[in-house]
Write a protein that holds these residues in place. Structure first.
Motif, PDB file in Angstrom:
ATOM      1  N   PHE A   3      46.103  33.915  39.153  1.00 58.79           N
ATOM      2  CA  PHE A   3      46.584  34.134  37.794  1.00 58.79           C
ATOM      3  C   PHE A   3      46.723  32.701  36.784  1.00 58.79           C
ATOM      4  O   PHE A   3      46.334  32.501  36.026  1.00 58.79           O
ATOM      5  CB  PHE A   3      47.800  34.767  37.605  1.00 58.79           C
ATOM      6  N   SER A  37      43.526  31.112  36.332  1.00 59.02           N
ATOM      7  CA  SER A  37      42.308  31.998  35.771  1.00 59.02           C
ATOM      8  C   SER A  37      41.579  31.541  34.464  1.00 59.02           C
ATOM      9  O   SER A  37      40.522  31.925  34.205  1.00 59.02           O
ATOM     10  CB  SER A  37      43.136  33.327  35.290  1.00 59.02           C
ATOM     11  N   TYR A  64      46.317  36.013  44.714  1.00 57.33           N
ATOM     12  CA  TYR A  64      47.266  36.949  43.859  1.00 57.33           C
ATOM     13  C   TYR A  64      46.484  36.809  42.616  1.00 57.33           C
ATOM     14  O   TYR A  64      46.524  35.546  41.971  1.00 57.33           O
ATOM     15  CB  TYR A  64      48.665  36.335  43.734  1.00 57.33           C
ATOM     16  N   PRO A  79      44.140  38.133  38.994  1.00 55.77           N
ATOM     17  CA  PRO A  79      43.621  39.415  38.110  1.00 55.77           C
ATOM     18  C   PRO A  79      42.202  39.896  38.356  1.00 55.77           C
ATOM     19  O   PRO A  79      41.281  38.974  39.177  1.00 55.77           O
ATOM     20  CB  PRO A  79      43.673  38.663  36.535  1.00 55.77           C
ATOM     21  N   TRP A 102      39.481  40.537  37.418  1.00 56.64           N
ATOM     22  CA  TRP A 102      38.059  40.068  36.629  1.00 56.64           C
ATOM     23  C   TRP A 102      38.022  38.621  37.134  1.00 56.64           C
ATOM     24  O   TRP A 102      36.710  38.254  37.255  1.00 56.64           O
ATOM     25  CB  TRP A 102      38.416  39.765  34.865  1.00 56.64           C
ATOM     26  N   TYR A 112      43.389  44.376  42.286  1.00 51.49           N
ATOM     27  CA  TYR A 112      43.879  44.317  40.836  1.00 51.49           C
ATOM     28  C   TYR A 112      42.866  44.595  39.733  1.00 51.49           C
ATOM     29  O   TYR A 112      42.787  44.316  38.717  1.00 51.49           O
ATOM     30  CB  TYR A 112      44.358  42.948  40.485  1.00 51.49           C
ATOM     31  N   ASP A 137      41.677  46.477  31.849  1.00 52.48           N
ATOM     32  CA  ASP A 137      41.014  44.994  31.870  1.00 52.48           C
ATOM     33  C   ASP A 137      39.599  44.925  31.705  1.00 52.48           C
ATOM     34  O   ASP A 137      38.901  43.858  31.788  1.00 52.48           O
ATOM     35  CB  ASP A 137      41.732  44.214  32.868  1.00 52.48           C
ATOM     36  N   ARG A 144      50.917  49.110  39.447  1.00 52.94           N
ATOM     37  CA  ARG A 144      50.160  47.810  38.617  1.00 52.94           C
ATOM     38  C   ARG A 144      48.804  48.329  38.336  1.00 52.94           C
ATOM     39  O   ARG A 144      48.397  47.846  37.146  1.00 52.94           O
ATOM     40  CB  ARG A 144      50.219  46.434  39.217  1.00 52.94           C
TER      41      ARG A 144
END
Length: 292
Positions: free
Chosen positions: A119, A122, A150, A152, A154, A177, A182, A210
């Motif tokens: 993240f 990113s 960890y 996202p 995308w 995720y 998203d 989540r």
């Protein structure tokens, strides 16, 4: 914090040596200071509170994952590992210049993986993120550790074509995720499943809230079942306790979702016991001098 006695009991027979492969521990700020700008306030997440949940849910082992709240200061995690003994393993966050002696000390304490906060990266180019993963994989390979992403969804999607030759096993948190809101699609998820089947990728059934957002847990069920069916020998389960930002969640309810995602006791044993035992090196003696 929800009282442990109010948690739902397991609705299926828990396998021996079941493992919660993703939880966090927090301590007092005067002893364990947080990063300068944390994304959340200090939750009530002391180790004794978690141990009560283990008893309630028949969980025998657990993995403490370093939270972003502490950045690369792993003192709270290491102290919790010492207090817990051989039933616990750790996943640390480190700076790239962390020396080998420190990593060896972490290994002796029960650490078996490095968490990469993608993240935080990113905004970087995909090739830069992949190069970072490669450098960290080299550090882990020397110790027999794995990586934990960890990230996202995308970012996961964009990295899938670049992860075939990672030097170590790697685990992607929270089912990749891949959140519909998203912009993640079924095609993106199919690509993730292909990586799971054919590469060194593992997936973690954790934090369905989540992924579901406001759609309810049933919205996550097809994704979870698809992951289990694709590679049941490379899937683990984690509670994500203390469920930031809502510590009133029923950890037992989250565990029981696994029983709805697979009715096969052998698969549940793999996800809860056999797979984490292999991934986190529970089958060998630790510095504690005995097998957990």
């Amino acid at each position: 914090m929800r009282d442990a006695t109010t948690l739902s009991r397991p609705a299926f027979d828990m396998p021996a040596r079941s493992c919660d492969a993703h939880m966090h521990v927090f301590g007092p700020l005067d002893r364990y200071p947080c990063v300068a700008h944390p994304h959340y306030t200090l939750p009530d997440g002391a180790l004794p509170l978690y141990l009560k949940r283990m008893d309630r849910l028949s969980i025998a082992r657990f993995v403490i994952v370093q939270p972003s709240f502490y950045g690369t200061d792993n003192r709270c995690l290491l102290d919790a590992l010492r207090a817990a003994g051989p039933v616990a393993r750790g996943v640390v966050m480190i700076d790239e210049d962390t020396d080998d002696a420190t990593l060896a000390r972490f290994h002796d304490a029960g650490v078996r993986a490095v968490r990469l906060d993608l993240f935080a990266r990113s905004a970087e180019r995909n090739d830069a993120i992949r190069a970072y993963i490669g450098r960290m994989a080299k550090r882990c390979a020397a110790l027999g550790w794995h990586l934990q992403f960890y990230a996202p969804g995308w970012v996961v999607r964009n990295l899938i074509p670049l992860l075939d030759d990672v030097e170590t096993d790697f685990v992607i948190d929270h089912m990749g995720y891949m959140i519909e809101e998203d912009g993640l699609t079924q095609a993106d998820f199919a690509g993730l499943l292909a990586l799971l089947r054919n590469g060194r990728c593992w997936l973690k059934l954790s934090a369905p809230y989540r992924i579901a957002k406001h759609r309810g847990y049933e919205a996550v069920a097809p994704m979870a079942r698809g992951i289990i069916e694709a590679a049941p020998d490379k899937v683990i389960w984690g509670s994500d306790w203390p469920h930031i930002p809502d510590s009133t969640r029923d950890t037992g309810e989250l565990l029981n979702l696994l029983g709805r995602w697979t009715a096969d006791p052998a698969v549940r044993r793999a996800v809860l016991a056999d797979n984490p035992a292999r991934l986190f090196d529970y089958e060998t003696e630790t510095n504690h001098g005995r097998q957990p």
